[in-house]
Design an enzyme around this catalytic site. Structure first.
Site, PDB file in Angstrom:
ATOM      1  N   PHE A  12      49.071  38.831  43.885  1.00  0.00           N
ATOM      2  CA  PHE A  12      49.547  40.053  43.220  1.00  0.00           C
ATOM      3  C   PHE A  12      51.071  40.152  43.261  1.00  0.00           C
ATOM      4  CE2 PHE A  12      45.169  41.379  44.100  1.00  0.00           C
ATOM      5  CZ  PHE A  12      44.823  41.857  42.839  1.00  0.00           C
ATOM      6  N   GLY A  13      51.666  39.893  44.437  1.00  0.00           N
ATOM      7  CA  GLY A  13      53.105  40.062  44.585  1.00  0.00           C
ATOM      8  C   GLY A  13      53.873  39.004  43.806  1.00  0.00           C
ATOM      9  N   VAL A  77      53.270  24.914  50.291  1.00  0.00           N
ATOM     10  CA  VAL A  77      54.548  24.956  51.009  1.00  0.00           C
ATOM     11  C   VAL A  77      54.252  24.792  52.493  1.00  0.00           C
ATOM     12  CG1 VAL A  77      56.542  26.380  51.593  1.00  0.00           C
ATOM     13  CG2 VAL A  77      55.649  26.376  49.263  1.00  0.00           C
ATOM     14  N   GLU A 167      31.969  47.356  51.587  1.00  0.00           N
ATOM     15  CA  GLU A 167      31.518  46.843  50.288  1.00  0.00           C
ATOM     16  C   GLU A 167      30.475  45.739  50.470  1.00  0.00           C
ATOM     17  OE1 GLU A 167      35.555  47.906  47.781  1.00  0.00           O
ATOM     18  OE2 GLU A 167      35.365  45.896  48.593  1.00  0.00           O
ATOM     19  N   ASP A 296      51.345  41.339  51.459  1.00  0.00           N
ATOM     20  CA  ASP A 296      50.674  41.374  52.763  1.00  0.00           C
ATOM     21  C   ASP A 296      51.458  40.675  53.862  1.00  0.00           C
ATOM     22  OD1 ASP A 296      48.668  42.706  51.529  1.00  0.00           O
ATOM     23  OD2 ASP A 296      47.112  41.194  51.858  1.00  0.00           O
ATOM     24  N   ALA A 312      46.974  45.823  46.883  1.00  0.00           N
ATOM     25  CA  ALA A 312      47.514  45.155  45.703  1.00  0.00           C
ATOM     26  C   ALA A 312      48.733  45.897  45.151  1.00  0.00           C
ATOM     27  CB  ALA A 312      46.415  45.061  44.639  1.00  0.00           C
ATOM     28  N   GLN A 313      48.675  47.205  45.084  1.00  0.00           N
ATOM     29  CA  GLN A 313      49.802  47.955  44.535  1.00  0.00           C
ATOM     30  C   GLN A 313      51.076  47.772  45.367  1.00  0.00           C
ATOM     31  OE1 GLN A 313      50.791  49.617  41.893  1.00  0.00           O
ATOM     32  NE2 GLN A 313      48.915  48.974  40.884  1.00  0.00           N
TER      33      GLN A 313
END
Ligand SMILES: Cc1cc2nc3c(=O)[nH]c(=O)nc-3n(C[C@H](O)[C@H](O)[C@H](O)COP(=O)(O)OP(=O)(O)OC[C@H]3O[C@@H](n4cnc5c(N)ncnc54)[C@H](O)[C@@H]3O)c2cc1C
Length: 437
Positions: A12-13, A77, A167, A296, A312-313
């Site tokens: 996400f980032g 990496v 979940e 994260d 995620a945001q």
């Protein structure tokens, strides 16, 4: 010569950073050890066979194909040298003018050797491994002639009552009650037992207490036994010990802890207890204004106090913020805009908490559904997911019940294997089918 921006991680980032740099006069190289961007919030749907891996994963290369200043390289990496402005890859090396590290987090078993006994959920491989174990357990139970051993195969333990644990447990409960209710001849679906262990005094502790309680009730409606204040102290092939009590279970899933990606340790910056890099207010590494850490992997403090959550945001907004700094905007502190949190418990059941309101039940689930479709990368994925979900919704089926990988040792087949259980009483069957509606 344009500045070279290297982004490590296409989650996400990393992806948000690259996209925000689309019209900036820089060359972007995005590195990821996988070729796909993964929508982790829906991983549990793959682990529980409601969706296929390709519904929630999208090639990073395709996501950036129209961005002319960006190139994507499949590479791991290994090490970062902040002084030499160099990164070592599994096969080669690169230099950078700006570096954005967005390699996320991984499971933490608190120093115990439990990874092979209780898989966690972070990647497509994890999800298909969980799916393999869950559906193999049903196959083993169908062969099993000893009732005690069959009970162990039909007991599913989830460790950790955060969003992922809730979940998973909710979906496992529904699999027993609905999905597989008619597919086996020796398994009585009412014998399927899902136990969720949570060390604290409520599930979903980051949500308001009344939503935790709503979630607990919704789980119990799916026959999930929620055990609070229960810390798991032992795990082996046949079950777990929690609060001094043993629960026999052949399938144990881990949703109890995360730790930051090890690359953070290379940056020479202070780390917190989870290994996250303690970044400056503008999200750079202290002493290295050309290196940013987001998502994260970063411990990001909010200017008004509190921490940016590992969601995620947080990663997306952090990525956009550092891209704007790289583009030449002033180095202002990062401000996280909290859009609220949501978690689903099962079919037509979720909770939503925002600053303005909190919700649980069907309306929350519909909101959850819309948001998750909206944020999924790629039109094809959105269309496919809507189709799969619609189908599962109408039929109570889970279309991706594939057991991949080794089947391992299942109970031997002999004549007694073929003895069928008595048909499920009609009343029970109706009750099982109506749950979650
Ligand atoms: C099961 C699950 C459910 C979740 N549910 C929600 C939810 O409902 N809502 C929500 O907001 N958040 C949710 N989250 C959290 C959210 O997914 C994370 O906060 C978010 O993914 C963090 O983004 P990131 O860019 O920091 O890292 P990630 O998205 O994890 O991306 C890291 C990337 O770095 C790559 N990488 C790692 N190490 C290397 C290396 N050495 N070399 C090259 N590449 C590397 C990885 O392959 C990966 O692509 C969930 C997470 C999980 C695991």
């Amino acid at each position: 010569m344009r500045p070279h921006v290297v982004i490590v991680g296409g989650g996400f980032g990393g992806l948000a950073t690259a996209r925000e740099l689309a019209n900036v006069d820089v060359d972007v190289t995005l590195l990821d050890r996988r070729n796909h961007h993964l929508f982790q919030p829906l991983l549990y749907q793959v682990a529980t066979a409601a969706l296929s891996p390709s519904d929630i994963a999208y090639p990073i290369r395709a996501a950036l194909s129209s961005q002319k200043n960006a190139r994507v390289l499949l590479a791991e990496v290994r090490r970062i040298d902040p002084v030499g402005r160099r990164i070592e890859l599994d096969d080669g090396e690169l230099t950078y003018d700006y570096l954005v590290v967005a390699t996320g987090a991984t499971h933490s078993y608190f120093g115990k050797d439990w990874a092979h006994l209780a898989p966690g959920l972070k990647s497509i491989e994890d999800a298909t491994e969980i799916r393999r174990r869950v559906f193999l357990a049903y196959e083993a139970a169908e062969r099993e002639t000893d009732p005690e051993r069959q009970k162990e195969w039909l007991t599913f333990v989830v460790v950790g009552g955060g969003p992922t644990g809730v979940e998973l447990a909710g979906a496992l409960g529904e699999i027993g009650l609905h999905t597989l209710a008619h597919d086996f001849r020796k398994i009585d679906p009412t014998n399927v037992h899902v136990v969720l262990f949570e060390g604290g005094d409520r599930v979903l502790s980051s949500y308001p207490a009344k939503l935790s309680e709503a979630a607990r009730q919704q789980l119990e409606r799916r026959r999930v036994e929620v055990r609070l204040n229960a810390v798991v102290s032992e795990i082996d092939e046949r079950g777990v010990i929690a609060g001094g009590e043993r629960v026999g279970a052949r399938t144990v899933l881990w949703a109890a802890g995360v730790k930051a990606s090890p690359l953070g340790a290379d940056l020479g910056a202070p780390l917190d207890r989870a290994g996250r890099v303690i970044v400056t207010p503008e999200l750079s590494v202290p002493g290295h204004p050309e290196i940013f850490v987001i998502g994260d992997l970063a411990k990001m403090d909010h200017p008004d106090g509190g921490q940016v959550p590992g969601v995620a945001q947080g990663a997306i907004q952090g990525g956009k913020h550092v891209a704007r700094i790289i583009a030449g905007e002033p180095r202002t502190p990062f401000r996280y805009h909290d859009k609220g949190n949501m978690a689903t418990i099962g079919r037509a059941s979720a909770i939503v908490a925002t600053k303005r309101f909190s919700l649980s039940g069907v309306v929350a689930w519909m909101l959850w559904w819309v948001v998750h479709i909206f944020f999924l990368v790629g039109f094809r994925n959105r269309a496919l997911m809507m189709l799969h979900w619609g189908w599962s919704w109408l039929t109570f089926r889970r279309g991706s019940r594939l057991i991949t990988g080794a089947t391992g040792a299942l109970p031997a087949i002999h004549s007694a294997t073929l003895v069928q259980r008595a048909p499920m009483p009609r009343a029970q069957e109706t009750r099982a089918s109506s749950l979650g509606n």
